[in-house]
Design a protein around this motif. Structure first.
Motif, PDB file in Angstrom:
ATOM      1  N   TYR A 140      37.957  42.697 -42.386  1.00 36.79           N
ATOM      2  CA  TYR A 140      36.922  43.447 -43.093  1.00 36.79           C
ATOM      3  C   TYR A 140      37.219  44.945 -43.001  1.00 36.79           C
ATOM      4  O   TYR A 140      36.798  45.717 -43.854  1.00 36.79           O
ATOM      5  N   ILE A 144      36.243  48.370 -45.441  1.00 33.78           N
ATOM      6  CA  ILE A 144      35.492  49.515 -44.943  1.00 33.78           C
ATOM      7  C   ILE A 144      36.019  49.836 -43.553  1.00 33.78           C
ATOM      8  O   ILE A 144      36.498  48.966 -42.850  1.00 33.78           O
ATOM      9  N   ALA A 145      35.926  51.104 -43.180  1.00 34.58           N
ATOM     10  CA  ALA A 145      36.615  51.569 -41.980  1.00 34.58           C
ATOM     11  C   ALA A 145      35.757  51.473 -40.726  1.00 34.58           C
ATOM     12  O   ALA A 145      34.566  51.765 -40.754  1.00 34.58           O
ATOM     13  N   ASP A 146      36.380  51.064 -39.627  1.00 25.21           N
ATOM     14  CA  ASP A 146      35.825  51.317 -38.301  1.00 25.21           C
ATOM     15  C   ASP A 146      36.457  52.609 -37.808  1.00 25.21           C
ATOM     16  O   ASP A 146      37.637  52.873 -38.084  1.00 25.21           O
ATOM     17  N   VAL A 216      23.582  44.319 -34.639  1.00 23.63           N
ATOM     18  CA  VAL A 216      23.719  44.858 -35.989  1.00 23.63           C
ATOM     19  C   VAL A 216      24.122  43.756 -36.976  1.00 23.63           C
ATOM     20  O   VAL A 216      23.921  43.883 -38.172  1.00 23.63           O
ATOM     21  N   LEU A 254      28.008  40.989 -41.548  1.00 22.46           N
ATOM     22  CA  LEU A 254      28.047  42.419 -41.191  1.00 22.46           C
ATOM     23  C   LEU A 254      28.212  43.332 -42.400  1.00 22.46           C
ATOM     24  O   LEU A 254      27.454  44.276 -42.595  1.00 22.46           O
ATOM     25  N   GLN A 259      24.766  50.565 -43.887  1.00 17.73           N
ATOM     26  CA  GLN A 259      24.574  51.029 -42.509  1.00 17.73           C
ATOM     27  C   GLN A 259      23.089  51.094 -42.159  1.00 17.73           C
ATOM     28  O   GLN A 259      22.276  51.546 -42.956  1.00 17.73           O
TER      29      GLN A 259
ATOM     30  N   SER B 239      32.453  53.470 -44.368  1.00 14.05           N
ATOM     31  CA  SER B 239      32.624  53.054 -42.979  1.00 14.05           C
ATOM     32  C   SER B 239      31.757  51.834 -42.695  1.00 14.05           C
ATOM     33  O   SER B 239      30.803  51.548 -43.405  1.00 14.05           O
ATOM     34  N   SER B 240      32.156  51.125 -41.666  1.00 14.36           N
ATOM     35  CA  SER B 240      31.487  49.891 -41.298  1.00 14.36           C
ATOM     36  C   SER B 240      30.031  50.147 -40.919  1.00 14.36           C
ATOM     37  O   SER B 240      29.695  51.224 -40.441  1.00 14.36           O
ATOM     38  N   PRO B 241      29.155  49.138 -41.117  1.00 17.44           N
ATOM     39  CA  PRO B 241      27.784  49.270 -40.626  1.00 17.44           C
ATOM     40  C   PRO B 241      27.746  49.452 -39.121  1.00 17.44           C
ATOM     41  O   PRO B 241      26.750  49.876 -38.560  1.00 17.44           O
ATOM     42  N   LEU B 242      28.859  49.102 -38.480  1.00 16.88           N
ATOM     43  CA  LEU B 242      28.948  49.296 -37.042  1.00 16.88           C
ATOM     44  C   LEU B 242      29.692  50.573 -36.756  1.00 16.88           C
ATOM     45  O   LEU B 242      30.683  50.879 -37.386  1.00 16.88           O
TER      46      LEU B 242
END
Lengths: 263, 248
Positions: A140, A144-146, A216, A254, A259, B239-242
């Protein structure tokens, strides 16, 4: 048994997710070759029901040697290839050295390329009714980025594009190519992520951090390697005969959400 | 040089917030702007705006409004409402009101005005990041915005080259809606700090940020641009929800 009579090769076959896939494949009746750098991989315990082959996915010679072995013992035919070998570097691009950058691309992207490239002659000989199946590991994080995972995110985006390209090129030959895009899965890599993030400091324990992260998720939990194996098993089976070229996100919901602000 | 000289524009729901921000920018770029809204013309609305009292969810009102318009260059479907409920909490009345404004309203306005637009005119729909990924407790709102995204593509496909149609997907824009959300937080200051940390841009959006995209989509600069969604959210959804850093 969904995979009776099939032959499978799983790279990263001794790692967190790869190992669960090997065990599931074996239970489903497949003959499984687990390829990894070492027999212990990232998990030391037990001896899974598969044939272990030493493999460095970044080495063309090593990849060729593996297929020589598979061809000699499995009638020159392969039905399932799972590219589960992968590494993670927990850094921003500023912190990442060129050597580290090249290393993670070598394993995650070049490895998927090499292992797939030399699998093709064997995959074409598959007699599987639903076609031969290649399952890559995206993430994932390819969508989208961590934070602090820049090179990793980039490698997974590359795997996603490669997956679609391989599906287009080799679909007409009866080879289906898909990618699994895991979210947070409870593996040694995830533990390393939490520890490497340094989030254990500032009066917050890793346990409480992990709980906050679980919360989350719409499913309120991390995935297990077995959850990934469930979908890999389906994609490998003839049930998935019309599934090709897709990126299958498996993340407990997730990334379905925006967010969550702390209001 | 002004981007929208000699253009006529209609902005629905332009009394305040994003719609008003777009109307202000269009006027600054030289367009003649008509703003629509339910109820009477606001007392403080500058004289250079025309005002039309009209409810986008009412087919008769929309037909009446359209009858007086010819050769419209820019249509902005901004009017929308939000109902903060899950589907099990949502009543039939909620459905009619929300889908009436957010979904049916866009349909009615486009159906009535596409035949009355100038060749090459630009339709700009206001979608949302919530139409791509879900905000909790906003079920119908999320779904209505996904409808807007889908309709945007259909209009572009069916009615090009006569008109272009694109959607803007705003993130958190400082409007009355967002102010209210922070005001009811347990700790409004902490909530704001947290929200800022989630935005790579380091700030929340302003109506002018959305207006900047709208001006470009309305102008000839975007004459090859149609059928697309443009997210303007300060990097939020990249960016991630986390973000484990935020849990410390």
């Amino acid at each position: 048994m969904m995979l009776a009579g099939k032959t499978a090769l799983v790279t990263g076959g001794r790692g967190g997710i790869g190992r669960a896939i090997c065990e599931r494949f074996a239970r489903e009746g497949a003959r499984v070759f687990a390829a990894d750098l070492t027999p212990a991989g990232s998990l030391a315990e037990g001896q899974p029901p598969d044939d272990f082959i030493q493999l460095d996915v970044t080495s063309e010679d090593s990849v060729r040697a593996v297929y020589d072995h598979v061809a000699a013992t499995a009638d020159s035919s392969l039905d399932i290839l799972v590219n589960a070998a992968g590494i993670e570097i927990e850094k921003t691009i500023e912190e990442t050295s060129l050597e580290e950058w090249n290393r993670i691309f070598a394993v995650n992207v070049t490895g998927t390329f090499l292992v797939s490239k030399y699998a093709l002659p064997l995959l074409r000989r598959s007699q599987a009714g639903g076609g031969a199946s290649v399952i890559n590991f995206g993430s994932y994080d390819g969508f989208i980025a961590d934070p602090g995972l820049a090179a990793y995110c980039a490698t997974k985006g590359a795997v996603h594009a490669l997956t679609r390209a391989m599906a287009c090129d080799h679909g007409p030959e009866g080879i289906r190519v898909n990618a699994i895009c895991p979210g947070y899965v409870d593996t040694p890599m995830l533990q390393s992520f939490f520890e490497g993030d340094g989030s254990g400091g500032d009066g917050c324990t890793i346990d409480s951090l992990q709980q906050a992260v679980r919360d989350v998720h719409p499913m309120r939990t991390f995935g297990k390697p077995e959850d990934m194996a469930n979908l890999v098993n389906w994609l490998a089976s003839d049930e998935a005969r019309y599934a090709a070229g897709q990126l299958w996100v498996l993340d407990g919901g997730l990334s379905a959400q925006v967010q969550q602000m702390k209001l | 040089m002004a981007m929208l000289e000699n253009n006529t524009a209609l902005v629905t729901g332009g009394r305040q917030g994003i719609g008003r921000g777009i109307a202000d920018r269009f006027a600054a770029e030289g367009a003649r702007v008509t703003i629509t809204g339910r109820g009477a013309r606001p007392d403080d609305l500058p004289a250079h705006f025309a005002w039309a009292s009209s409810d986008v969810s009412d087919p008769r009102a929309v037909a009446e409004l359209a009858a007086g318009i010819e050769g419209l260059d820019i249509l902005v479907n901004n009017a929308g409402i939000q109902v903060e409920k899950t589907i099990t909490e949502t009543s039939d009345v909620d459905w009619d009101e929300l889908m009436g404004a957010n979904a049916k309203g866009v349909f009615l306005m486009c159906r009535a005005l596409i035949p009355r637009m100038s060749h090459g005119g630009s339709i700009i729909n206001i979608g949302s990041i919530s139409g791509q990924t879900a905000d909790p407790g906003l079920a119908l709102y999320n779904a209505s915005k996904a409808f807007v995204h889908g309709l945007t593509r259909s209009i572009a496909v069916d009615h090009g080259p006569a008109v272009r149609c694109n959607a803007i997907c705003p993130g958190w824009i400082m409007t009355g809606m967002v102010d209210a959300a922070f005001a009811v937080a347990d700790n409004p200051e902490a909530a704001k700090t947290d929200a800022l940390a989630r935005h790579p841009a380091g700030r929340l959006g302003q109506p002018s940020d959305i207006a900047a995209m709208a001006a470009w989509l309305a102008s000839d600069q975007s004459s090859f641009t149609t059928g697309q969604l443009f997210t303007v959210d300060g990097g939020l959804t990249a960016s991630s929800p986390l973000n484990p850093g935020l849990f410390r």
